[in-house]
Motif scaffolding. Structure first.
Motif, PDB file in Angstrom:
ATOM      1  N   THR A   8      41.459-105.238  70.248  1.00 19.33           N
ATOM      2  CA  THR A   8      40.825-104.616  71.406  1.00 19.33           C
ATOM      3  C   THR A   8      40.696-103.120  71.160  1.00 19.33           C
ATOM      4  OG1 THR A   8      41.909-106.275  72.808  1.00 19.33           O
ATOM      5  CG2 THR A   8      40.935-104.371  73.923  1.00 19.33           C
ATOM      6  N   GLU A   9      39.476-102.618  71.149  1.00 21.50           N
ATOM      7  CA  GLU A   9      39.219-101.179  71.023  1.00 21.50           C
ATOM      8  C   GLU A   9      39.329-100.558  72.411  1.00 21.50           C
ATOM      9  OE1 GLU A   9      38.511 -99.010  68.587  1.00 21.50           O
ATOM     10  OE2 GLU A   9      38.272-100.374  66.890  1.00 21.50           O
ATOM     11  N   ILE A  10      40.137 -99.504  72.510  1.00 25.06           N
ATOM     12  CA  ILE A  10      40.367 -98.846  73.798  1.00 25.06           C
ATOM     13  C   ILE A  10      40.176 -97.352  73.621  1.00 25.06           C
ATOM     14  CG2 ILE A  10      42.040 -98.437  75.638  1.00 25.06           C
ATOM     15  CD1 ILE A  10      43.326-101.142  74.899  1.00 25.06           C
ATOM     16  N   LYS A  11      39.352 -96.758  74.475  1.00 26.12           N
ATOM     17  CA  LYS A  11      39.086 -95.318  74.414  1.00 26.12           C
ATOM     18  C   LYS A  11      40.150 -94.578  75.217  1.00 26.12           C
ATOM     19  CE  LYS A  11      34.230 -95.963  73.589  1.00 26.12           C
ATOM     20  NZ  LYS A  11      32.928 -96.131  74.156  1.00 26.12           N
ATOM     21  N   ALA A  12      41.348 -94.516  74.630  1.00 24.56           N
ATOM     22  CA  ALA A  12      42.478 -93.818  75.240  1.00 24.56           C
ATOM     23  C   ALA A  12      43.501 -93.539  74.153  1.00 24.56           C
ATOM     24  CB  ALA A  12      43.092 -94.667  76.347  1.00 24.56           C
ATOM     25  N   GLY A 103      39.818 -93.711  69.903  1.00 25.45           N
ATOM     26  CA  GLY A 103      41.024 -93.932  70.691  1.00 25.45           C
ATOM     27  C   GLY A 103      42.032 -94.782  69.956  1.00 25.45           C
ATOM     28  N   THR A 104      42.221 -96.014  70.454  1.00 25.23           N
ATOM     29  CA  THR A 104      43.279 -96.880  69.942  1.00 25.23           C
ATOM     30  C   THR A 104      42.741 -98.282  69.685  1.00 25.23           C
ATOM     31  OG1 THR A 104      44.909 -95.658  71.245  1.00 25.23           O
ATOM     32  CG2 THR A 104      45.572 -97.839  70.473  1.00 25.23           C
ATOM     33  N   LEU A 105      43.142 -98.840  68.558  1.00 22.72           N
ATOM     34  CA  LEU A 105      42.908-100.253  68.285  1.00 22.72           C
ATOM     35  C   LEU A 105      44.209-100.975  68.610  1.00 22.72           C
ATOM     36  CD1 LEU A 105      41.291-102.662  67.197  1.00 22.72           C
ATOM     37  CD2 LEU A 105      42.146-102.053  64.907  1.00 22.72           C
ATOM     38  N   MET A 106      44.156-101.874  69.583  1.00 19.86           N
ATOM     39  CA  MET A 106      45.313-102.676  69.976  1.00 19.86           C
ATOM     40  C   MET A 106      45.153-104.049  69.332  1.00 19.86           C
ATOM     41  SD  MET A 106      46.736-103.503  73.818  1.00 19.86           S
ATOM     42  CE  MET A 106      45.300-104.433  74.370  1.00 19.86           C
ATOM     43  N   ILE A 107      46.165-104.460  68.567  1.00 16.38           N
ATOM     44  CA  ILE A 107      46.122-105.748  67.871  1.00 16.38           C
ATOM     45  C   ILE A 107      47.277-106.603  68.371  1.00 16.38           C
ATOM     46  CG2 ILE A 107      46.214-106.922  65.641  1.00 16.38           C
ATOM     47  CD1 ILE A 107      45.332-104.145  64.420  1.00 16.38           C
ATOM     48  N   THR A 137      43.554-112.429  76.533  1.00 21.00           N
ATOM     49  CA  THR A 137      42.299-111.682  76.636  1.00 21.00           C
ATOM     50  C   THR A 137      42.195-110.991  77.991  1.00 21.00           C
ATOM     51  OG1 THR A 137      41.203-113.168  75.082  1.00 21.00           O
ATOM     52  CG2 THR A 137      39.776-111.881  76.545  1.00 21.00           C
ATOM     53  N   GLU A 138      42.572-111.688  79.055  1.00 20.76           N
ATOM     54  CA  GLU A 138      42.551-111.083  80.393  1.00 20.76           C
ATOM     55  C   GLU A 138      43.552-109.936  80.472  1.00 20.76           C
ATOM     56  OE1 GLU A 138      41.774-110.244  84.473  1.00 20.76           O
ATOM     57  OE2 GLU A 138      40.605-110.967  82.770  1.00 20.76           O
ATOM     58  N   ARG A 139      44.745-110.129  79.925  1.00 19.39           N
ATOM     59  CA  ARG A 139      45.747-109.071  79.905  1.00 19.39           C
ATOM     60  C   ARG A 139      45.179-107.839  79.197  1.00 19.39           C
ATOM     61  NH1 ARG A 139      48.335-107.325  75.879  1.00 19.39           N
ATOM     62  NH2 ARG A 139      50.213-106.115  76.070  1.00 19.39           N
ATOM     63  N   ASN A 140      44.536-108.040  78.058  1.00 18.76           N
ATOM     64  CA  ASN A 140      43.979-106.916  77.304  1.00 18.76           C
ATOM     65  C   ASN A 140      42.826-106.253  78.046  1.00 18.76           C
ATOM     66  OD1 ASN A 140      45.880-107.544  75.419  1.00 18.76           O
ATOM     67  ND2 ASN A 140      44.446-108.152  73.825  1.00 18.76           N
ATOM     68  N   ARG A 141      42.053-107.043  78.763  1.00 20.54           N
ATOM     69  CA  ARG A 141      40.965-106.474  79.572  1.00 20.54           C
ATOM     70  C   ARG A 141      41.531-105.517  80.612  1.00 20.54           C
ATOM     71  NH1 ARG A 141      38.575-106.585  84.200  1.00 20.54           N
ATOM     72  NH2 ARG A 141      39.909-108.184  85.120  1.00 20.54           N
ATOM     73  N   ILE A 142      42.625-105.908  81.250  1.00 20.62           N
ATOM     74  CA  ILE A 142      43.257-105.063  82.268  1.00 20.62           C
ATOM     75  C   ILE A 142      43.868-103.812  81.630  1.00 20.62           C
ATOM     76  CG2 ILE A 142      45.143-104.957  83.964  1.00 20.62           C
ATOM     77  CD1 ILE A 142      42.757-106.578  84.964  1.00 20.62           C
TER      78      ILE A 142
END
Length: 158
Positions: A8-12, A103-107, A137-142
């Motif tokens: 999950t790519e996250i801009k933070a 930002g951050t790549l969450m794996i 996937t839902e957890r990562n979306r949140i």
């Protein structure tokens, strides 16, 4: 043993994403649809090394308890939690965080073993692996939604 891998790519910044990922309060938000509640151990705030949480949730129409413990912890790069007791024979969920351009790549690496031998393996193929992938996937979306807005302050500055 099935393995679910999500990226999950996250801009933070990595520290915010890391702390949101170990937030009991954000986990509750991401699992509202299963009525998930922390009933023992660390029941709010941020969970850390050697701490555990027992969750009570409704899956497949049945209330179940699951206890997991943080077994590895390297803020803000990595932590893992492992099942102590619950419906699986075992599981280990690795959370990796890497700097990326925006930002951050969450794996997430989620390895689990279903109970009931051959029946458990059949359940994995028919529905369980997809069900677990959808939950993660839902957890990562949140996590992404909160990290990329000011919402993270509601959870991390309590």
């Amino acid at each position: 043993m099935p393995r679910i891998e999500l990226r999950t790519e996250i801009k933070a910044i990595k520290e915010v994403v890391f702390d949101l990922s170990r937030s009991i309060d954000l986990h509750k938000i991401s699992t509202e649809h299963t009525n998930e509640t922390a009933i023992a151990g660390t029941t709010s705030g941020l969970i850390g090394m050697n701490e555990s949480v027992t969750w009570r949730a409704k899956h497949f129409g049945i209330y179940q308890n699951l206890t997991s413990k943080i077994t590895e912890f390297d803020r803000p790069n990595y932590f893992s939690d492992e099942m102590v007791s619950g419906a699986f024979s075992e599981f280990k969920h690795e959370h990796h965080f890497e700097d990326s351009n925006d930002g951050t790549l969450m794996i997430d690496l989620f390895d689990y073993k279903s109970p009931l031998g051959v029946l458990g393996k059949l359940a994995d193929k028919i529905f369980l692996e997809k069900y677990m992938t959808d939950l993660l996937t839902e957890r990562n979306r949140i996590v992404k939604e909160y990290a990329e807005s000011d919402k993270w302050k509601q959870v991390l500055t309590k």
